[in-house]
Design an enzyme around this catalytic site. Structure first.
Site, short mmCIF file in Angstrom:
data_model
loop_
_atom_site.label_atom_id
_atom_site.label_comp_id
_atom_site.label_asym_id
_atom_site.label_seq_id
_atom_site.Cartn_x
_atom_site.Cartn_y
_atom_site.Cartn_z
N GLY A 148 -8.80 6.89 0.85
CA GLY A 148 -7.92 8.03 1.04
C GLY A 148 -8.57 9.30 1.55
O GLY A 148 -8.12 10.40 1.24
N GLU B 143 0.83 -1.20 0.00
CA GLU B 143 0.00 0.00 0.00
C GLU B 143 0.87 1.26 0.00
O GLU B 143 1.27 1.76 1.06
CB GLU B 143 -0.92 0.02 1.21
CG GLU B 143 -1.81 1.26 1.27
CD GLU B 143 -2.75 1.27 2.46
OE1 GLU B 143 -3.42 2.31 2.67
OE2 GLU B 143 -2.82 0.27 3.19
N LYS C 106 -2.40 -1.85 -3.36
CA LYS C 106 -3.43 -0.98 -2.78
C LYS C 106 -2.96 0.47 -2.88
O LYS C 106 -2.34 1.01 -1.97
CB LYS C 106 -3.70 -1.36 -1.32
CG LYS C 106 -4.79 -0.50 -0.66
CD LYS C 106 -5.13 -0.97 0.74
CE LYS C 106 -6.15 -0.04 1.39
NZ LYS C 106 -6.60 -0.50 2.73
#
Length: 330
Positions: A264, A180, A222
């Site tokens: 996010g 990620e 990710k």
């Protein structure tokens, strides 16, 4: 360069299951500190039992597996038992959801690079992964964080190297790594600035993964969507999808089976709109899906508010958000 890890076919099958079939990954891995702060903000006294009850509410929502392929847990939750005595990993598998574990230990400033961060947690990681694998973990997650204006080449490469070491260790223990690299959306930067930084970060990441011999078919990416900063003028979801695909197409190997986007800090409706547009882009070599946290669970936490009587309504809010995100991938 690649290394043939034992069980590579199993890793690939797990990664494919995590990101395919119109399902996504539920991120319920907030640290004890973060989860406690969110509970307090909703008027819920924070305790180990309250955090367990909340995560149990999420996992046991009837029909969750129709939209969710996996759930990411923190260490505390991974080691807890539900009210019926099952461990969280046991219950997840019985409910048709793959259990995952967050293994990084947070960020620290990167020396000599004002504002840049590096993620810690490699010390003793092999032994921890062995324990998680023995207790049923199917996958793990490690998050690196980048600011649009602080993510220079050194910061990108430092975090990419750390992510690669983590990913290689995961695969050696039969665990699929979620890598990620999050370029934060805070700020007033425009779309091209985010695209440039995301391209730099992903480019360095996949160079390091290759050097570490990580098997791409057993890896899940990710990333963030490529968007303007939250303080900048918004652009259409179609523009976000086009910019995101351009960056991914120039950096992510086709062997990666799936990309599970983080929300996010974007609102649920916006994150789903971005995903819907990206899912419609022809010629994608990878599956695309979601790995959202707050965008899926915030409504449930607010409605639950620590009262067991509110559990059905909270679970329905969670399921509604998960269905919306899943529909955006189909």
């Amino acid at each position: 360069m690649t290394t043939a890890f034992t069980g590579a076919a199993t890793l690939a099958a797990t990664a494919d299951r995590m990101t395919g079939g119109g399902r996504g990954i539920l991120a319920a891995d907030e640290s004890v500190r973060t989860m406690s702060a969110r509970m307090k903000a909703e008027g819920v006294p924070a305790s180990e039992a309250a955090r367990r009850d909340y995560r149990e509410l999420l996992l046991t929502a009837a029909g969750l597996a129709e939209s969710v392929s996996g759930i990411i847990l923190c260490d505390e939750t991974f080691g807890q038992r539900l009210s019926d005595g099952r461990t969280f990993p046991e219950a997840a598998r019985e409910l048709g959801v793959l259990p995952g574990i967050k293994v990084d230990t947070g960020t620290t400033p990167l020396p000599g690079h004002d504002g840049a961060l590096v993620t810690e947690g490699l010390d003793g990681l092999g032994a921890r992964l062995a324990s998680y694998a023995e207790r049923g973990a199917a996958f793990a997650k490690w998050r690196a964080v980048f600011g649009v204006r602080s993510a220079d080449t050194y910061a990108a490469r430092s975090n990419g190297h750390t992510l690669a070491r983590y990913a290689a260790l995961c695969q050696q223990h039969g665990i699929v790594p979620i890598v990620e690299p999050e370029v934060l959306c805070e700020g007033d930067h425009d779309l091209p600035a985010c695209a440039e930084t995301t391209h730099r970060v992903l480019g360095r990441l996949f160079e390091e993964l290759d050097l570490a011999g990580v098997e791409m078919t057993g890896t899940v990416l990710k990333p963030n969507f490529v968007t303007p900063g939250l303080a900048a003028p918004a652009v259409a979801p179609s523009a976000v999808a086009a910019a995101t695909f351009e960056v991914l197409n120039g950096t992510v190997p086709p062997a990666v089976p799936g990309i599970a986007f983080l929300s996010g800090g974007h609102q649920t409706v916006d994150a789903c709109a971005f995903l819907r547009e990206l899912s419609a882009v022809p010629g994608r070599p990878w599956q695309v899906t979601f790995s959202f946290g707050r965008a899926l669970v915030s409504d449930a936490l607010h409605l639950w508010a620590g009262d067991a009587a509110n559990t059905p309504g909270a679970q329905e809010a969670l399921l509604r958000n998960c269905r919306e995100a899943a529909e955006a991938t189909r």
